[in-house]
Design an enzyme around this catalytic site. Structure first.
Site, PDB file in Angstrom:
ATOM      1  N   GLU A  51     -11.612  27.709 -14.912  1.00  0.00           N
ATOM      2  CA  GLU A  51     -11.249  27.362 -16.299  1.00  0.00           C
ATOM      3  C   GLU A  51     -10.770  28.607 -17.022  1.00  0.00           C
ATOM      4  O   GLU A  51     -11.474  29.615 -17.076  1.00  0.00           O
ATOM      5  CB  GLU A  51     -12.462  26.780 -17.039  1.00  0.00           C
ATOM      6  CG  GLU A  51     -13.015  25.490 -16.451  1.00  0.00           C
ATOM      7  CD  GLU A  51     -12.217  24.245 -16.833  1.00  0.00           C
ATOM      8  OE1 GLU A  51     -11.268  24.377 -17.643  1.00  0.00           O
ATOM      9  OE2 GLU A  51     -12.533  23.166 -16.303  1.00  0.00           O
ATOM     10  N   GLU A  96      -3.003  21.357 -19.693  1.00  0.00           N
ATOM     11  CA  GLU A  96      -3.559  22.677 -19.363  1.00  0.00           C
ATOM     12  C   GLU A  96      -2.494  23.495 -18.630  1.00  0.00           C
ATOM     13  O   GLU A  96      -2.598  23.799 -17.436  1.00  0.00           O
ATOM     14  CB  GLU A  96      -4.850  22.492 -18.549  1.00  0.00           C
ATOM     15  CG  GLU A  96      -5.937  21.814 -19.387  1.00  0.00           C
ATOM     16  CD  GLU A  96      -7.063  21.171 -18.590  1.00  0.00           C
ATOM     17  OE1 GLU A  96      -7.842  20.397 -19.164  1.00  0.00           O
ATOM     18  OE2 GLU A  96      -7.156  21.430 -17.370  1.00  0.00           O
ATOM     19  N   HIS A 141      -7.723  24.927 -14.048  1.00  0.00           N
ATOM     20  CA  HIS A 141      -7.760  24.190 -15.323  1.00  0.00           C
ATOM     21  C   HIS A 141      -7.741  25.124 -16.523  1.00  0.00           C
ATOM     22  O   HIS A 141      -7.785  26.351 -16.392  1.00  0.00           O
ATOM     23  CB  HIS A 141      -9.051  23.362 -15.402  1.00  0.00           C
ATOM     24  CG  HIS A 141      -9.059  22.159 -14.527  1.00  0.00           C
ATOM     25  ND1 HIS A 141      -8.970  20.880 -15.020  1.00  0.00           N
ATOM     26  CD2 HIS A 141      -9.143  22.043 -13.175  1.00  0.00           C
ATOM     27  CE1 HIS A 141      -9.005  20.016 -14.008  1.00  0.00           C
ATOM     28  NE2 HIS A 141      -9.108  20.697 -12.883  1.00  0.00           N
TER      29      HIS A 141
HETATM   30 ZN    ZN Z   1      -8.980  20.300 -17.050  1.00  0.00          ZN
END
Ligand code: ZN
Length: 384
Positions: free
Chosen positions: A334, A168, A258
């Site tokens: 995210e 990531e 992330h």
């Molecule tokens: Zn992750």
């Protein structure tokens, strides 16, 4: 035609060079079933088309990640653009029309170990920054912590860690943008924050997985974001070392950065399923999200992960462990591998520049949340 991944972060296996399309497979993380990160170089004849196929795409960690996914490509290793791809439920197909002899192809714009070292070297030159080595990984790389601000006088402590999942890479592009904004003397929000807040930053939580070209695990196959309950120096020194420092200094806000394979939006996941989740957690979470939405059209709250039921959080996850241990705001941010489909960029998709911009914008919700803590307005302690 020549294909290689023998470099930092590289990952690909050539299955059949003579077939059309050329058949490739993504390598599993060492000692693990996870795979999805790829990064390789193709050399060929300018003007020729090279159809390529990942034959094992359907068994990758997150097959839904291939739906509407577009491959990242670069000739100069600086500007990354997107190539259309097609996923049939089993294989991912795409074609490279070579404009220069050599092209790099990756799951997302790579963030190299050298760039990581450059980031640390650049940051340490600032008066307010302290660079520290917490210890070593299993492959012998340094676990580096940057402390920004005056820890002795600060009223607030904010933690940001990135790349527990090494594939990531958007997470470290984000940290780079965050540091640039925080250390920008012309940024009034940063100056105001640093007057009474100290930041603890771990730009890369998983150096070994990053260099090995892993999606999700460290050198021995440990998924670091499932190691927070009981990390050990033998299996997960990365978490052990950072967690130890967290326990020493504490914190008011914990941010874990992330990327998500499947969802084409930016969102946060909170710790609503931890045993001690209370009205204060909920209030801080709301403040943070509202301020983030207000400042950035690239952030939204409508789509995200399904909420944990009360008391059912997985306590081995970093955000849950931090939110529980320190009884305060802990969030997983995210970002997409694909794009923010509410504000798409057909040329580059979600990109390093957009990670940097989002990181600049996150200063505002951090400021708003800390200001709310200072206001002393504690919500009535009823179940959220
Ligand atoms: Zn992750």
């Amino acid at each position: 035609m020549h294909i290689t991944s023998a470099f930092d972060g590289g990952n690909i296996t050539l299955v059949n060079a003579d077939s059309s399309p050329i058949e490739l497979a993504i390598r599993q993380d060492n000692n693990s079933d996870f795979y999805q990160w790829f990064y390789f170089r193709l050399e060929g004849r300018v003007g020729d088309s090279y159809p390529l196929r990942f034959v094992n795409a359907g068994k990758a960690a997150y097959p839904a990640g291939w739906d509407n996914y577009r491959v990242c490509a670069s000739y100069d290793r600086d500007h990354w653009f997107r190539l259309d791809a097609h996923y049939d439920g089993q294989c991912l197909d795409f074609t490279v029309d070579l404009e220069q002899p050599s092209v790099y192809l990756a799951y997302f714009a790579p963030y190299s170990w050298e760039r990581h070292l450059n980031l640390l070297a650049w940051a340490q030159g600032h008066d307010q920054v302290q660079l520290e080595t917490l210890g070593q990984t299993l492959d012998g790389r340094d676990m580096s912590l940057l402390t920004i601000g005056d820890a002795a006088t600060a009223k607030h402590r904010v933690w940001m860690i990135a790349r527990q999942h090494p594939g990531e890479t958007m997470a470290e592009w984000f940290v780079e943008g965050f540091l640039e904004s925080l250390l920008d003397p012309a940024n009034p929000g940063a100056r105001q924050l640093l007057a009474d807040t100290v930041f603890y930053l771990v730009p890369n939580m998983n150096p070994d997985g990053s260099v090995r070209g892993h999606l999700r695990t460290n050198a021995v196959g440990a998924n670091l974001n499932r190691e927070w309950s009981n990390p050990t120096m033998e299996r997960s020194p990365e978490v052990y070392l950072v967690r130890q420092r967290m326990l020493q200094v504490g914190g008011d806000i914990f941010l874990d950065i992330h990327g998500d394979e499947a969802l084409p939006v930016n969102f946060v996941a909170a710790c609503e399923g931890i045993p001690g989740y209370d009205a204060r957690h909920a209030e801080l979470e709301q403040r943070f999200k509202q301020a983030f939405v207000a400042v950035s059209p690239d952030f939204q709250t409508g789509r995200g992960y399904e909420l944990d039921k009360p008391g059912e959080a997985n306590m081995t996850v970093g955000t849950n462990w931090c939110g529980h241990q320190f009884r305060t705001l802990a969030l997983t941010l995210e970002m997409p591998f694909k794009d923010n489909d509410e504000l798409p960029d057909t040329g580059e998709g979600w990109s390093p520049d957009r990670c940097r911009q989002l990181a600049q914008d996150i200063l505002f919700p951090i400021r708003e949340t800390l200001a709310h803590m200072d206001s002393g307005r504690n919500p009535v302690d009823t179940p959220a």
